[in-house]
Design an enzyme around this catalytic site. Structure first.
Site, PDB file in Angstrom:
ATOM      1  N   HIS A  48      25.343  41.923  -3.495  1.00 18.68           N
ATOM      2  CA  HIS A  48      24.934  40.511  -3.533  1.00 18.68           C
ATOM      3  C   HIS A  48      25.627  39.770  -2.393  1.00 18.68           C
ATOM      4  CE1 HIS A  48      24.822  36.601  -6.211  1.00 18.68           C
ATOM      5  NE2 HIS A  48      24.246  36.426  -5.042  1.00 18.68           N
ATOM      6  N   ARG A  50      26.508  36.541  -1.227  1.00 20.59           N
ATOM      7  CA  ARG A  50      26.542  35.159  -1.730  1.00 20.59           C
ATOM      8  C   ARG A  50      26.663  34.193  -0.569  1.00 20.59           C
ATOM      9  NH1 ARG A  50      27.870  34.902  -7.569  1.00 20.59           N
ATOM     10  NH2 ARG A  50      27.981  32.672  -7.225  1.00 20.59           N
ATOM     11  N   GLU A  75      20.782  41.621  -3.479  1.00 23.69           N
ATOM     12  CA  GLU A  75      20.690  40.426  -4.339  1.00 23.69           C
ATOM     13  C   GLU A  75      20.910  39.192  -3.491  1.00 23.69           C
ATOM     14  OE1 GLU A  75      23.497  40.692  -7.493  1.00 23.69           O
ATOM     15  OE2 GLU A  75      22.519  42.404  -8.398  1.00 23.69           O
ATOM     16  N   GLU A 156      14.407  41.639 -13.619  1.00 27.67           N
ATOM     17  CA  GLU A 156      15.656  42.216 -14.126  1.00 27.67           C
ATOM     18  C   GLU A 156      16.137  41.293 -15.236  1.00 27.67           C
ATOM     19  OE1 GLU A 156      18.534  43.804 -11.402  1.00 27.67           O
ATOM     20  OE2 GLU A 156      20.193  43.265 -12.735  1.00 27.67           O
ATOM     21  N   HIS A 199      23.966  43.170 -15.973  1.00 31.86           N
ATOM     22  CA  HIS A 199      25.042  42.189 -16.099  1.00 31.86           C
ATOM     23  C   HIS A 199      25.875  42.459 -17.338  1.00 31.86           C
ATOM     24  CE1 HIS A 199      27.411  38.627 -15.391  1.00 31.86           C
ATOM     25  NE2 HIS A 199      26.825  38.558 -14.209  1.00 31.86           N
TER      26      HIS A 199
HETATM   27  N1  PXP Z   1      22.344  42.437 -11.788  1.00 35.52           N
HETATM   28  C1  PXP Z   1      22.448  41.228 -11.180  1.00 35.52           C
HETATM   29  C2  PXP Z   1      21.201  40.541 -10.768  1.00 35.52           C
HETATM   30  C3  PXP Z   1      23.717  40.655 -10.926  1.00 35.52           C
HETATM   31  O1  PXP Z   1      23.800  39.456 -10.323  1.00 35.52           O
HETATM   32  C4  PXP Z   1      24.877  41.380 -11.276  1.00 35.52           C
HETATM   33  C5  PXP Z   1      26.226  40.814 -10.979  1.00 35.52           C
HETATM   34  O2  PXP Z   1      26.399  40.688  -9.624  1.00 35.52           O
HETATM   35  C6  PXP Z   1      24.706  42.634 -11.880  1.00 35.52           C
HETATM   36  C7  PXP Z   1      23.435  43.125 -12.141  1.00 35.52           C
HETATM   37  C8  PXP Z   1      25.869  43.485 -12.241  1.00 35.52           C
HETATM   38  O3  PXP Z   1      26.652  42.875 -13.232  1.00 35.52           O
HETATM   39  P1  PXP Z   1      28.053  43.487 -13.586  1.00 35.52           P
HETATM   40  O4  PXP Z   1      28.890  43.428 -12.348  1.00 35.52           O
HETATM   41  O5  PXP Z   1      28.557  42.603 -14.679  1.00 35.52           O
HETATM   42  O6  PXP Z   1      27.819  44.901 -14.032  1.00 35.52           O
END
Ligand code: PXP
Length: 254
Positions: A48, A50, A75, A156, A199
């Site tokens: 991701h 940011r 992401e 997702e 997540h």
């Molecule tokens: N999917 C998305 C879209 C996310 O934003 C995140 C966190 O960056 C994750 C999955 C992964 O989450 P976690 O790090 O809590 O496993």
């Protein structure tokens, strides 16, 4: 018998970069973590970028694209800056996420209902660049319908609320969240969407959600990187794959 899809694991390496950035140098290198994750059984890598570059940096995305042989799931927030980076980089996949500077992690799902035009445009631009687009949303019927309306091929489902309620022992909340996820998966499947989830997942929650046959991919980061401190990244990924496999066996048996 239900059609049971193979379940892919996308390993999110953001928090390797978080540790690196705590010292401001080059180590630990998230690209090295990505290569190790692939060797250990990841089907893809998620990162991701940011707006504040608090973990992944622009050059990490460039290096990941050059180094990894498996798909990159990029992401991003649906901003002009991020869409320009994604369409130039052309990763295999892009996942649109909401982003607030003040949040510690992606707290809620994307509000597709309230931002339909912006998300429709962003989705179209990414799809035109040959990128598979997913929308990170809550398992909310209105959001799922809106995702289909803006022609996103993939959603997702945000599992953060369910995982948090479960780990904190809030049984009723966890059960309600779980029902919402199960119903959301059914709704998305009926609309012809590809379904991913992520997540806050750990071994137990990944096993439970892997039993939902239509889910094609889990994206997991924080727990795997945390466990890697104790047992190593290859081990935490192998255990995660085993948990997912146990869940999938239940899907096949039902
Ligand atoms: N999917 C998305 C879209 C996310 O934003 C995140 C966190 O960056 C994750 C999955 C992964 O989450 P976690 O790090 O809590 O496993």
């Amino acid at each position: 018998m239900l059609a049971v899809l193979p379940l892919r694991l996308g390993v999110n390496i953001d928090h390797v970069a978080t540790v690196r950035n705590a010292r401001g140098g080059d180590l630990p290198d998230p690209v090295r973590a990505a290569l190790l994750a692939i060797e250990a059984g990841a089907d893809g890598i998620t990162a991701h970028l940011r707006e504040d570059r608090r973990h992944i940096r622009d050059d990490d995305i460039v290096r990941l694209m050059a180094a990894i042989a498996k798909p990159l799931n990029f992401e991003l927030a649906a901003t002009a800056e991020m869409i320009a980076i994604a369409t130039k980089t052309r990763p295999h996949a892009a996942c649109l996420v909401p982003e607030k500077r003040t949040e510690r992690t992606t707290e809620g799902g994307l509000d597709v209902v309230a931002n339909k035009n912006q998300i429709r445009d962003a989705t179209a631009q990414l799809k035109d660049a040959g990128i598979r687009v997913s929308l990170f949303i809550a398992a909310d019927p209105a959001q799922i319908d809106a995702a289909a309306e803006v022609r996103a091929p993939v959603i997702e489902i945000h599992t953060g609320g369910w995982c948090e309620a479960r780990t904190q022992g809030h049984r009723q909340d966890a059960d309600a969240e779980w029902r919402r996820i199960v119903e959301g998966v059914d709704r998305a499947k009926a609309l012809g969407l590809e379904i991913h989830a992520g997540h806050g997942l750990d071994y137990a929650t990944a096993e439970q959600i892997a039993a939902l046959a239509p889910i094609a991919e889990l994206n997991i980061g924080h727990f795997l990187v945390g466990e890697a401190i104790f047992t190593g990244l290859a081990d935490s990924i192998a255990r995660m794959r085993a948990a997912m496999e146990r869940g999938r066996m239940k899907a096949k048996a039902s």
